[in-house]
Design a protein around this motif. Structure first.
Motif, PDB file in Angstrom:
ATOM      1  N   GLN A 106      13.190  21.892 -17.158  1.00 22.84           N
ATOM      2  CA  GLN A 106      14.212  21.878 -18.207  1.00 22.84           C
ATOM      3  C   GLN A 106      13.640  21.968 -19.609  1.00 22.84           C
ATOM      4  O   GLN A 106      14.379  22.247 -20.561  1.00 22.84           O
ATOM      5  CB  GLN A 106      15.076  20.610 -18.093  1.00 22.84           C
ATOM      6  CG  GLN A 106      15.832  20.491 -16.807  1.00 22.84           C
ATOM      7  CD  GLN A 106      16.730  21.689 -16.527  1.00 22.84           C
ATOM      8  OE1 GLN A 106      17.206  22.363 -17.423  1.00 22.84           O
ATOM      9  NE2 GLN A 106      16.943  21.976 -15.262  1.00 22.84           N
ATOM     10  N   PHE A 107      12.342  21.746 -19.764  1.00 19.51           N
ATOM     11  CA  PHE A 107      11.789  21.659 -21.112  1.00 19.51           C
ATOM     12  C   PHE A 107      12.085  22.869 -21.998  1.00 19.51           C
ATOM     13  O   PHE A 107      12.490  22.696 -23.150  1.00 19.51           O
ATOM     14  CB  PHE A 107      10.281  21.366 -21.109  1.00 19.51           C
ATOM     15  CG  PHE A 107       9.785  21.192 -22.510  1.00 19.51           C
ATOM     16  CD1 PHE A 107       9.986  19.991 -23.170  1.00 19.51           C
ATOM     17  CD2 PHE A 107       9.224  22.245 -23.198  1.00 19.51           C
ATOM     18  CE1 PHE A 107       9.597  19.850 -24.493  1.00 19.51           C
ATOM     19  CE2 PHE A 107       8.843  22.110 -24.526  1.00 19.51           C
ATOM     20  CZ  PHE A 107       9.020  20.901 -25.169  1.00 19.51           C
ATOM     21  N   PRO A 108      11.928  24.115 -21.489  1.00 18.32           N
ATOM     22  CA  PRO A 108      12.232  25.253 -22.376  1.00 18.32           C
ATOM     23  C   PRO A 108      13.684  25.232 -22.872  1.00 18.32           C
ATOM     24  O   PRO A 108      13.963  25.587 -24.013  1.00 18.32           O
ATOM     25  CB  PRO A 108      11.972  26.475 -21.484  1.00 18.32           C
ATOM     26  CG  PRO A 108      11.033  25.987 -20.438  1.00 18.32           C
ATOM     27  CD  PRO A 108      11.400  24.553 -20.191  1.00 18.32           C
ATOM     28  N   LYS A 109      14.598  24.782 -22.005  1.00 10.46           N
ATOM     29  CA  LYS A 109      16.012  24.712 -22.398  1.00 10.46           C
ATOM     30  C   LYS A 109      16.243  23.554 -23.361  1.00 10.46           C
ATOM     31  O   LYS A 109      17.030  23.659 -24.306  1.00 10.46           O
ATOM     32  CB  LYS A 109      16.891  24.545 -21.153  1.00 10.46           C
ATOM     33  CG  LYS A 109      16.870  25.769 -20.259  1.00 10.46           C
ATOM     34  CD  LYS A 109      17.517  25.483 -18.913  1.00 10.46           C
ATOM     35  CE  LYS A 109      16.727  26.141 -17.804  1.00 10.46           C
ATOM     36  NZ  LYS A 109      16.979  25.557 -16.508  1.00 10.46           N
ATOM     37  N   LEU A 110      15.558  22.443 -23.128  1.00 12.60           N
ATOM     38  CA  LEU A 110      15.662  21.304 -24.046  1.00 12.60           C
ATOM     39  C   LEU A 110      15.154  21.716 -25.431  1.00 12.60           C
ATOM     40  O   LEU A 110      15.807  21.444 -26.449  1.00 12.60           O
ATOM     41  CB  LEU A 110      14.827  20.123 -23.528  1.00 12.60           C
ATOM     42  CG  LEU A 110      15.340  19.411 -22.274  1.00 12.60           C
ATOM     43  CD1 LEU A 110      14.270  18.476 -21.714  1.00 12.60           C
ATOM     44  CD2 LEU A 110      16.606  18.628 -22.582  1.00 12.60           C
ATOM     45  N   GLN A 111      14.014  22.404 -25.446  1.00  9.86           N
ATOM     46  CA  GLN A 111      13.439  22.835 -26.718  1.00  9.86           C
ATOM     47  C   GLN A 111      14.406  23.754 -27.466  1.00  9.86           C
ATOM     48  O   GLN A 111      14.621  23.605 -28.662  1.00  9.86           O
ATOM     49  CB  GLN A 111      12.106  23.551 -26.481  1.00  9.86           C
ATOM     50  CG  GLN A 111      11.441  23.957 -27.789  1.00  9.86           C
ATOM     51  CD  GLN A 111      10.098  24.611 -27.571  1.00  9.86           C
ATOM     52  OE1 GLN A 111       9.773  25.057 -26.481  1.00  9.86           O
ATOM     53  NE2 GLN A 111       9.303  24.672 -28.619  1.00  9.86           N
ATOM     54  N   LYS A 112      15.021  24.705 -26.729  1.00 14.69           N
ATOM     55  CA  LYS A 112      15.968  25.639 -27.335  1.00 14.69           C
ATOM     56  C   LYS A 112      17.156  24.882 -27.934  1.00 14.69           C
ATOM     57  O   LYS A 112      17.585  25.156 -29.054  1.00 14.69           O
ATOM     58  CB  LYS A 112      16.442  26.633 -26.277  1.00 14.69           C
ATOM     59  CG  LYS A 112      17.110  27.852 -26.833  1.00 14.69           C
ATOM     60  CD  LYS A 112      17.242  28.930 -25.756  1.00 14.69           C
ATOM     61  CE  LYS A 112      18.006  30.113 -26.281  1.00 14.69           C
ATOM     62  NZ  LYS A 112      19.426  30.114 -25.913  1.00 14.69           N
ATOM     63  N   ALA A 113      17.677  23.929 -27.170  1.00 14.01           N
ATOM     64  CA  ALA A 113      18.820  23.146 -27.641  1.00 14.01           C
ATOM     65  C   ALA A 113      18.446  22.335 -28.884  1.00 14.01           C
ATOM     66  O   ALA A 113      19.206  22.278 -29.862  1.00 14.01           O
ATOM     67  CB  ALA A 113      19.317  22.215 -26.534  1.00 14.01           C
ATOM     68  N   PHE A 114      17.273  21.737 -28.862  1.00 18.46           N
ATOM     69  CA  PHE A 114      16.822  20.937 -30.011  1.00 18.46           C
ATOM     70  C   PHE A 114      16.632  21.822 -31.237  1.00 18.46           C
ATOM     71  O   PHE A 114      16.994  21.445 -32.353  1.00 18.46           O
ATOM     72  CB  PHE A 114      15.502  20.213 -29.694  1.00 18.46           C
ATOM     73  CG  PHE A 114      15.605  19.150 -28.626  1.00 18.46           C
ATOM     74  CD1 PHE A 114      16.820  18.560 -28.285  1.00 18.46           C
ATOM     75  CD2 PHE A 114      14.462  18.718 -27.963  1.00 18.46           C
ATOM     76  CE1 PHE A 114      16.902  17.586 -27.310  1.00 18.46           C
ATOM     77  CE2 PHE A 114      14.533  17.736 -26.979  1.00 18.46           C
ATOM     78  CZ  PHE A 114      15.765  17.173 -26.654  1.00 18.46           C
ATOM     79  N   GLU A 115      16.071  23.019 -30.992  1.00 17.98           N
ATOM     80  CA  GLU A 115      15.848  23.933 -32.114  1.00 17.98           C
ATOM     81  C   GLU A 115      17.170  24.442 -32.659  1.00 17.98           C
ATOM     82  O   GLU A 115      17.324  24.604 -33.867  1.00 17.98           O
ATOM     83  CB  GLU A 115      14.961  25.108 -31.665  1.00 17.98           C
ATOM     84  CG  GLU A 115      13.487  24.721 -31.615  1.00 17.98           C
ATOM     85  CD  GLU A 115      12.587  25.794 -30.984  1.00 17.98           C
ATOM     86  OE1 GLU A 115      11.373  25.542 -30.954  1.00 17.98           O
ATOM     87  OE2 GLU A 115      13.096  26.837 -30.524  1.00 17.98           O
ATOM     88  N   CYS A 119      17.067  19.452 -34.536  1.00 17.72           N
ATOM     89  CA  CYS A 119      16.780  18.008 -34.426  1.00 17.72           C
ATOM     90  C   CYS A 119      15.347  17.739 -33.980  1.00 17.72           C
ATOM     91  O   CYS A 119      15.046  16.653 -33.483  1.00 17.72           O
ATOM     92  CB  CYS A 119      17.794  17.329 -33.506  1.00 17.72           C
ATOM     93  SG  CYS A 119      17.682  17.786 -31.793  1.00 17.72           S
ATOM     94  N   LEU A 120      14.460  18.693 -34.151  1.00 18.31           N
ATOM     95  CA  LEU A 120      13.061  18.432 -33.818  1.00 18.31           C
ATOM     96  C   LEU A 120      12.323  17.890 -35.021  1.00 18.31           C
ATOM     97  O   LEU A 120      12.616  18.223 -36.139  1.00 18.31           O
ATOM     98  CB  LEU A 120      12.375  19.722 -33.328  1.00 18.31           C
ATOM     99  CG  LEU A 120      12.677  20.113 -31.892  1.00 18.31           C
ATOM    100  CD1 LEU A 120      11.984  21.437 -31.556  1.00 18.31           C
ATOM    101  CD2 LEU A 120      12.207  19.061 -30.916  1.00 18.31           C
TER     102      LEU A 120
END
Ligand SMILES: [Zn+2]
Length: 120
Positions: A106-115, A119-120
């Motif tokens: 899920q990390f790539p999707k989490l990163q996309k959502a955060f970006e 909120c990063l």
């Protein structure tokens, strides 16, 4: 991006340098029955160089990236002090393969959502 197949890559895990290496199962018997592993004692992440055969996944490099993320998550948990002592009856939650894989997948999707929301 094509993931490297030879040589050594370095990655900083919470201030500790780990190396990432690709090896064949023939060269490293510790890969038997697994696609990669993290050795916290030597600060190494080893990921198999997969051989294409009739049973293999079609996009082996896509899979190799997921395995590398999986092992990096193990290293993050270890360097965070979350190792074998995490509380559970069947092995510690920090070593739970399903949980580690969930983060790695899920990390790539989490990163996309955060970006997306900044909120990063
Ligand atoms: Zn694992």
């Amino acid at each position: 991006m094509l993931i490297f197949k030879e040589g050594i890559m370095k990655v900083n895990i919470l201030g500790t340098e780990y190396t990432i290496q690709r090896r064949s199962e023939k060269k490293d018997p510790k890969l038997e029955g697994k696609d990669g592993y993290m050795d916290s004692s030597t600060k190494e992440i080893i990921v198999e160089v997969f051989e294409e055969d009739s049973d293999s996944k079609r996009d082996l490099e896509y899979y190799a990236k997921a395995v590398i993320r999986h092992e990096i998550i193990h290293a993050f948990l270890f360097e965070s002090g979350l190792d074998t002592c995490s509380n559970s009856h069947f092995g510690g939650w920090s070593e739970n393969e399903e949980m580690v894989d969930w983060i790695a997948i899920q990390f790539p999707k989490l990163q996309k959502a955060f970006e997306e929301v900044g909120c990063l």
